[in-house]
Design a protein around this motif. Structure first.
Motif, PDB file in Angstrom:
ATOM      1  N   LEU A 118     -62.799 -17.885 -24.202  1.00 25.22           N
ATOM      2  CA  LEU A 118     -63.376 -19.064 -24.833  1.00 25.22           C
ATOM      3  C   LEU A 118     -64.346 -18.682 -25.953  1.00 25.22           C
ATOM      4  CD1 LEU A 118     -64.067 -21.246 -21.661  1.00 25.22           C
ATOM      5  CD2 LEU A 118     -62.222 -21.530 -23.333  1.00 25.22           C
ATOM      6  N   SER A 119     -65.139 -17.653 -25.712  1.00 25.28           N
ATOM      7  CA  SER A 119     -66.088 -17.223 -26.736  1.00 25.28           C
ATOM      8  C   SER A 119     -65.356 -16.677 -27.951  1.00 25.28           C
ATOM      9  CB  SER A 119     -67.050 -16.180 -26.171  1.00 25.28           C
ATOM     10  OG  SER A 119     -67.879 -16.749 -25.175  1.00 25.28           O
ATOM     11  N   ASP A 120     -64.318 -15.868 -27.722  1.00 24.60           N
ATOM     12  CA  ASP A 120     -63.546 -15.325 -28.849  1.00 24.60           C
ATOM     13  C   ASP A 120     -62.864 -16.443 -29.640  1.00 24.60           C
ATOM     14  OD1 ASP A 120     -64.282 -12.795 -28.085  1.00 24.60           O
ATOM     15  OD2 ASP A 120     -62.376 -12.308 -27.103  1.00 24.60           O
ATOM     16  N   MET A 121     -62.440 -17.481 -28.929  1.00 24.01           N
ATOM     17  CA  MET A 121     -61.726 -18.568 -29.575  1.00 24.01           C
ATOM     18  C   MET A 121     -62.664 -19.502 -30.349  1.00 24.01           C
ATOM     19  SD  MET A 121     -58.666 -19.986 -29.965  1.00 24.01           S
ATOM     20  CE  MET A 121     -57.696 -19.294 -28.592  1.00 24.01           C
ATOM     21  N   LEU A 122     -63.844 -19.811 -29.758  1.00 20.01           N
ATOM     22  CA  LEU A 122     -64.668 -20.898 -30.269  1.00 20.01           C
ATOM     23  C   LEU A 122     -66.054 -20.491 -30.759  1.00 20.01           C
ATOM     24  CD1 LEU A 122     -63.790 -23.480 -27.476  1.00 20.01           C
ATOM     25  CD2 LEU A 122     -62.873 -23.409 -29.796  1.00 20.01           C
ATOM     26  N   VAL A 123     -66.487 -19.287 -30.429  1.00 19.12           N
ATOM     27  CA  VAL A 123     -67.821 -18.831 -30.825  1.00 19.12           C
ATOM     28  C   VAL A 123     -67.660 -17.589 -31.685  1.00 19.12           C
ATOM     29  CG1 VAL A 123     -70.122 -18.173 -30.047  1.00 19.12           C
ATOM     30  CG2 VAL A 123     -68.718 -19.689 -28.624  1.00 19.12           C
ATOM     31  N   GLN A 124     -67.781 -17.750 -32.981  1.00 14.28           N
ATOM     32  CA  GLN A 124     -67.541 -16.624 -33.877  1.00 14.28           C
ATOM     33  C   GLN A 124     -68.601 -15.535 -33.697  1.00 14.28           C
ATOM     34  OE1 GLN A 124     -67.471 -19.900 -34.952  1.00 14.28           O
ATOM     35  NE2 GLN A 124     -65.233 -19.908 -34.852  1.00 14.28           N
TER      36      GLN A 124
ATOM     37  N   LYS B  64     -73.906 -21.555 -27.514  1.00 15.23           N
ATOM     38  CA  LYS B  64     -73.293 -22.524 -28.423  1.00 15.23           C
ATOM     39  C   LYS B  64     -73.431 -23.941 -27.874  1.00 15.23           C
ATOM     40  CE  LYS B  64     -70.670 -23.660 -32.050  1.00 15.23           C
ATOM     41  NZ  LYS B  64     -69.321 -23.085 -32.240  1.00 15.23           N
ATOM     42  N   LEU B  65     -73.320 -24.096 -26.552  1.00 13.36           N
ATOM     43  CA  LEU B  65     -73.506 -25.414 -25.943  1.00 13.36           C
ATOM     44  C   LEU B  65     -74.914 -25.937 -26.203  1.00 13.36           C
ATOM     45  CD1 LEU B  65     -72.545 -27.749 -24.123  1.00 13.36           C
ATOM     46  CD2 LEU B  65     -73.307 -26.401 -22.157  1.00 13.36           C
ATOM     47  N   LEU B  66     -75.932 -25.094 -26.000  1.00 12.70           N
ATOM     48  CA  LEU B  66     -77.306 -25.509 -26.280  1.00 12.70           C
ATOM     49  C   LEU B  66     -77.456 -25.916 -27.745  1.00 12.70           C
ATOM     50  CD1 LEU B  66     -79.349 -22.748 -24.402  1.00 12.70           C
ATOM     51  CD2 LEU B  66     -79.201 -25.160 -23.778  1.00 12.70           C
ATOM     52  N   HIS B  67     -76.876 -25.122 -28.625  1.00 10.86           N
ATOM     53  CA  HIS B  67     -76.924 -25.396 -30.059  1.00 10.86           C
ATOM     54  C   HIS B  67     -76.333 -26.771 -30.375  1.00 10.86           C
ATOM     55  CE1 HIS B  67     -76.485 -24.454 -34.395  1.00 10.86           C
ATOM     56  NE2 HIS B  67     -75.296 -25.016 -34.284  1.00 10.86           N
ATOM     57  N   LEU B  68     -75.176 -27.053 -29.797  1.00 10.90           N
ATOM     58  CA  LEU B  68     -74.520 -28.337 -30.063  1.00 10.90           C
ATOM     59  C   LEU B  68     -75.303 -29.503 -29.475  1.00 10.90           C
ATOM     60  CD1 LEU B  68     -70.784 -27.343 -29.495  1.00 10.90           C
ATOM     61  CD2 LEU B  68     -71.931 -27.750 -31.679  1.00 10.90           C
ATOM     62  N   LEU B  69     -75.854 -29.321 -28.279  1.00 11.72           N
ATOM     63  CA  LEU B  69     -76.652 -30.388 -27.672  1.00 11.72           C
ATOM     64  C   LEU B  69     -77.877 -30.706 -28.528  1.00 11.72           C
ATOM     65  CD1 LEU B  69     -76.552 -29.362 -23.899  1.00 11.72           C
ATOM     66  CD2 LEU B  69     -75.488 -31.390 -24.913  1.00 11.72           C
TER      67      LEU B  69
END
Length: 225
Positions: free
Chosen positions: A14-20, A48-53
């Motif tokens: 998931l990180s490789d796919m969605l978190v550059q 990344k979740l914290l960032h988006l929230l």
């Protein structure tokens, strides 16, 4: 393959796919490890979740309780609305210095203030100083004092403030009635305060991944009128 290996593999996918990959964040993890800091930072996809929230809440004023090496601090600071600031509280001087170096490398010095002291003392000073209410609060320090952090966080919030608590499942031990670990008892008290507070609308979810079996809580402060 063990459960943990499966969880690690899914998190990596998931990180490789969605978190550059990001040089500043990679450096923060590497320098923290080299300095001997405990590997208890959030994972990349959790960061990344914290960032988006924080972005979704439009946060201009963020409070973080527990800086460690500044990894989650960088994620959150990058979510700030224009002109925003982040205050991060850290008790251990060594951790704070590593975090400052990492935040400098991420070119976020002008957005982040790291306060070094006991978190409860720092929170009490913020309250006494009458600081502007925070829009987003991330609680990620010792769990024994989580309820006390939440009580103070409420006094530093406004209607609409988002409060996220990390590590609230403790490998399921929160449901073990005979468990007297201070962190487990602290999380139970924290969750009870959330449940009993008329000011909060809350939930909590359990998670598995590279950080094992744990979870986080999510609350929004209600209108107090």
């Amino acid at each position: 393959m063990s459960e943990q290996q499966e969880w690690d593999r899914v998190d990596d996918y998931l990180s490789d796919m969605l978190v550059q990959s990001d040089p500043a964040l990679d450096l923060a993890l590497r320098s923290s490890a080299e300095a001997g800091l405990p590997a208890i930072n959030v994972s990349p996809n959790q960061g990344k979740l914290l960032h988006l929230l924080a972005r979704m809440s439009g946060a201009r004023h963020i409070l973080e309780v527990g800086t460690l090496g500044g990894y989650s601090t960088i994620w959150l600071a990058r979510a700030l609305a224009p002109g925003g600031r982040l205050v991060s509280l850290e008790k251990i001087h060594h951790h704070a210095q590593i975090a400052r170096n990492n935040i400098h490398s991420a070119e976020l010095d002008d957005m982040v203030d790291i306060v070094v002291d006991d978190a409860l003392a720092s929170l009490d000073r913020l309250i006494a100083d009458g600081v502007e209410p925070f829009d987003f609060i991330f609680l990620d320090a010792d769990k024994e004092n989580n309820a006390a952090y939440l009580e103070r966080a409420l006094r530093l919030s406004r209607p609409g403030t988002v409060i996220v608590g990390d590590n609230v499942v403790r490998k399921g031990r929160i449901t073990h009635e005979g468990n007297t670990d201070p962190d487990v008892l602290g999380v139970r008290k924290f969750l009870t305060l959330m449940a009993d507070s008329p000011e909060l609308d809350s939930t909590a979810v359990q998670t598995v991944g590279s950080k094992g079996w744990d979870g986080f809580s999510l609350s929004i402060v209600s209108d107090r009128t």
